[in-house]
Scaffold this motif. Sequence first.
Motif, PDB file in Angstrom:
ATOM      1  N   PRO A  71       0.787  -1.361  -0.115  1.00  0.00           N
ATOM      2  CA  PRO A  71       0.066   0.076  -0.034  1.00  0.00           C
ATOM      3  C   PRO A  71       1.001   1.286   0.054  1.00  0.00           C
ATOM      4  O   PRO A  71       0.214   2.343  -0.062  1.00  0.00           O
ATOM      5  N   ALA A  72       2.184   1.219   0.279  1.00  0.00           N
ATOM      6  CA  ALA A  72       3.065   2.306   0.188  1.00  0.00           C
ATOM      7  C   ALA A  72       3.615   2.492  -1.334  1.00  0.00           C
ATOM      8  O   ALA A  72       4.291   3.510  -1.293  1.00  0.00           O
ATOM      9  N   ASN A  73       2.939   1.753  -2.199  1.00  0.00           N
ATOM     10  CA  ASN A  73       3.585   1.962  -3.347  1.00  0.00           C
ATOM     11  C   ASN A  73       5.021   1.625  -3.820  1.00  0.00           C
ATOM     12  O   ASN A  73       5.874   2.541  -4.353  1.00  0.00           O
ATOM     13  N   VAL A  74       5.688   0.671  -2.822  1.00  0.00           N
ATOM     14  CA  VAL A  74       7.269   0.761  -2.571  1.00  0.00           C
ATOM     15  C   VAL A  74       7.452  -0.729  -3.535  1.00  0.00           C
ATOM     16  O   VAL A  74       6.910  -1.725  -3.351  1.00  0.00           O
ATOM     17  N   ASN A  75       8.505  -0.708  -4.219  1.00  0.00           N
ATOM     18  CA  ASN A  75       8.654  -2.088  -5.103  1.00  0.00           C
ATOM     19  C   ASN A  75       9.331  -2.772  -3.901  1.00  0.00           C
ATOM     20  O   ASN A  75      10.608  -2.366  -3.240  1.00  0.00           O
ATOM     21  N   TYR A  76       8.965  -4.166  -3.946  1.00  0.00           N
ATOM     22  CA  TYR A  76       9.404  -5.148  -2.841  1.00  0.00           C
ATOM     23  C   TYR A  76       9.464  -6.349  -3.601  1.00  0.00           C
ATOM     24  O   TYR A  76       8.631  -6.861  -4.136  1.00  0.00           O
ATOM     25  N   THR A  77      10.665  -7.312  -3.418  1.00  0.00           N
ATOM     26  CA  THR A  77      10.469  -8.395  -3.926  1.00  0.00           C
ATOM     27  C   THR A  77      11.357  -9.352  -3.055  1.00  0.00           C
ATOM     28  O   THR A  77      12.547  -9.054  -2.553  1.00  0.00           O
ATOM     29  N   ASN A  78      11.010 -10.545  -3.038  1.00  0.00           N
ATOM     30  CA  ASN A  78      11.717 -11.599  -2.150  1.00  0.00           C
ATOM     31  C   ASN A  78      12.189 -12.670  -3.184  1.00  0.00           C
ATOM     32  O   ASN A  78      12.540 -14.110  -2.665  1.00  0.00           O
ATOM     33  N   ASP A  79      12.033 -12.390  -4.511  1.00  0.00           N
ATOM     34  CA  ASP A  79      12.279 -13.394  -5.314  1.00  0.00           C
ATOM     35  C   ASP A  79      13.833 -13.792  -5.363  1.00  0.00           C
ATOM     36  O   ASP A  79      14.753 -12.546  -5.564  1.00  0.00           O
ATOM     37  N   LYS A  80      14.367 -14.949  -4.975  1.00  0.00           N
ATOM     38  CA  LYS A  80      15.906 -15.353  -5.007  1.00  0.00           C
ATOM     39  C   LYS A  80      16.597 -14.932  -6.128  1.00  0.00           C
ATOM     40  O   LYS A  80      17.796 -14.699  -6.314  1.00  0.00           O
ATOM     41  N   GLU A  81      15.766 -14.920  -7.391  1.00  0.00           N
ATOM     42  CA  GLU A  81      16.552 -14.697  -8.613  1.00  0.00           C
ATOM     43  C   GLU A  81      16.898 -12.956  -8.745  1.00  0.00           C
ATOM     44  O   GLU A  81      17.800 -12.711  -9.316  1.00  0.00           O
ATOM     45  N   LEU A  82      16.329 -12.397  -8.020  1.00  0.00           N
ATOM     46  CA  LEU A  82      16.331 -10.751  -7.918  1.00  0.00           C
ATOM     47  C   LEU A  82      17.037 -10.180  -7.035  1.00  0.00           C
ATOM     48  O   LEU A  82      17.530  -9.041  -7.051  1.00  0.00           O
ATOM     49  N   VAL A  83      17.074 -10.813  -5.755  1.00  0.00           N
ATOM     50  CA  VAL A  83      17.780 -10.365  -4.546  1.00  0.00           C
ATOM     51  C   VAL A  83      19.174 -10.566  -4.843  1.00  0.00           C
ATOM     52  O   VAL A  83      19.559 -11.723  -5.191  1.00  0.00           O
ATOM     53  N   PRO A  84      20.105  -9.514  -4.709  1.00  0.00           N
ATOM     54  CA  PRO A  84      21.446  -9.744  -4.988  1.00  0.00           C
ATOM     55  C   PRO A  84      21.973 -10.456  -3.989  1.00  0.00           C
ATOM     56  O   PRO A  84      21.961 -10.387  -3.093  1.00  0.00           O
ATOM     57  N   SER A  85      23.289 -11.029  -4.443  1.00  0.00           N
ATOM     58  CA  SER A  85      24.090 -11.845  -3.523  1.00  0.00           C
ATOM     59  C   SER A  85      25.361 -10.829  -3.189  1.00  0.00           C
ATOM     60  O   SER A  85      25.488  -9.902  -4.054  1.00  0.00           O
ATOM     61  N   HIS A  86      26.178 -11.474  -2.449  1.00  0.00           N
ATOM     62  CA  HIS A  86      27.490 -10.800  -2.387  1.00  0.00           C
ATOM     63  C   HIS A  86      28.192 -10.640  -3.450  1.00  0.00           C
ATOM     64  O   HIS A  86      28.234 -11.753  -4.456  1.00  0.00           O
ATOM     65  N   ASP A  87      29.349  -9.810  -3.534  1.00  0.00           N
ATOM     66  CA  ASP A  87      30.122  -9.740  -4.846  1.00  0.00           C
ATOM     67  C   ASP A  87      31.029 -10.633  -4.846  1.00  0.00           C
ATOM     68  O   ASP A  87      31.970 -10.767  -5.899  1.00  0.00           O
ATOM     69  N   ASP A  88      31.483 -11.417  -3.719  1.00  0.00           N
ATOM     70  CA  ASP A  88      32.465 -12.512  -3.608  1.00  0.00           C
ATOM     71  C   ASP A  88      31.970 -13.871  -2.900  1.00  0.00           C
ATOM     72  O   ASP A  88      32.568 -14.802  -3.044  1.00  0.00           O
ATOM     73  N   SER A  89      30.469 -14.052  -3.163  1.00  0.00           N
ATOM     74  CA  SER A  89      29.940 -15.181  -2.680  1.00  0.00           C
ATOM     75  C   SER A  89      28.570 -15.369  -2.922  1.00  0.00           C
ATOM     76  O   SER A  89      28.157 -14.581  -3.692  1.00  0.00           O
ATOM     77  N   ASN A  90      27.801 -16.500  -2.781  1.00  0.00           N
ATOM     78  CA  ASN A  90      26.478 -16.628  -2.998  1.00  0.00           C
ATOM     79  C   ASN A  90      25.720 -16.240  -1.871  1.00  0.00           C
ATOM     80  O   ASN A  90      24.378 -16.617  -1.797  1.00  0.00           O
TER      81      ASN A  90
END
Length: 214
Positions: free
Chosen positions: A27-46
């Motif tokens: 309801p706050a019109n904020v983009n939120y996703t918990n899709d593991k394909e879209l959530v970034p990982s560490h730059d040096d690990s998974n």
Amino acid sequence: MNCKNNGKKRAHDYRYLDDRVCAVAKPANVNYTNDKELVPSHDDSNKKGVALLTLTRDAWKQVLDFSMVHPFTGTGTWLPNVLRDRHNAKIAKHDQAYSRQALCFVPCIVTTYGAMGAEFVRLLYVLARRQAEVIVTHHRPDSDYRHILAMCFSANRAKVGAAVAKAMAMRALSCMKDGTRRFRARSPDARYLEQDLHILGGPGVNMDALARVA
């Protein structure tokens, strides 16, 4: 999330918090996703957070990590700084890995008693402001913005508190997120078998005994 039950991680517990914040962000019109394909990982690990939040187009996106901690030791000693200690540990472990990618790491920490860390409270307040802006702009232009903001903020905190209570209740019953139980109580004594006490006349309910008490 690092909650354990009988020595094993109950990784599904934090999903109740994830679900509630997702419901608050909508309801706050904020983009939120918990899709593991879209959530970034560490730059040096998974390793990766739980959700990705975008508050504005100009600011860094926020990687959220939900964590529930118990404020007592196994011997019953009170841990007054458990929220701060978990926050600092999360920041030390993940913050630099995300900041190098122009991402803001936000540890959302709550105790099993419902107390929330400062970062989590701040996030709920920011989302409440966005909710209030949407309500006043599109639905109730004659309303007092501060009053709507207070209502949204209180509701957000209540939803998170309810999520904590549900997670703890499900854990106490050894339930998975879908409500199924990993195991059922077993006892050779019929008095300790599970009873459907909420259904009068259900299995294991002694109606005569209940009638005498009444």
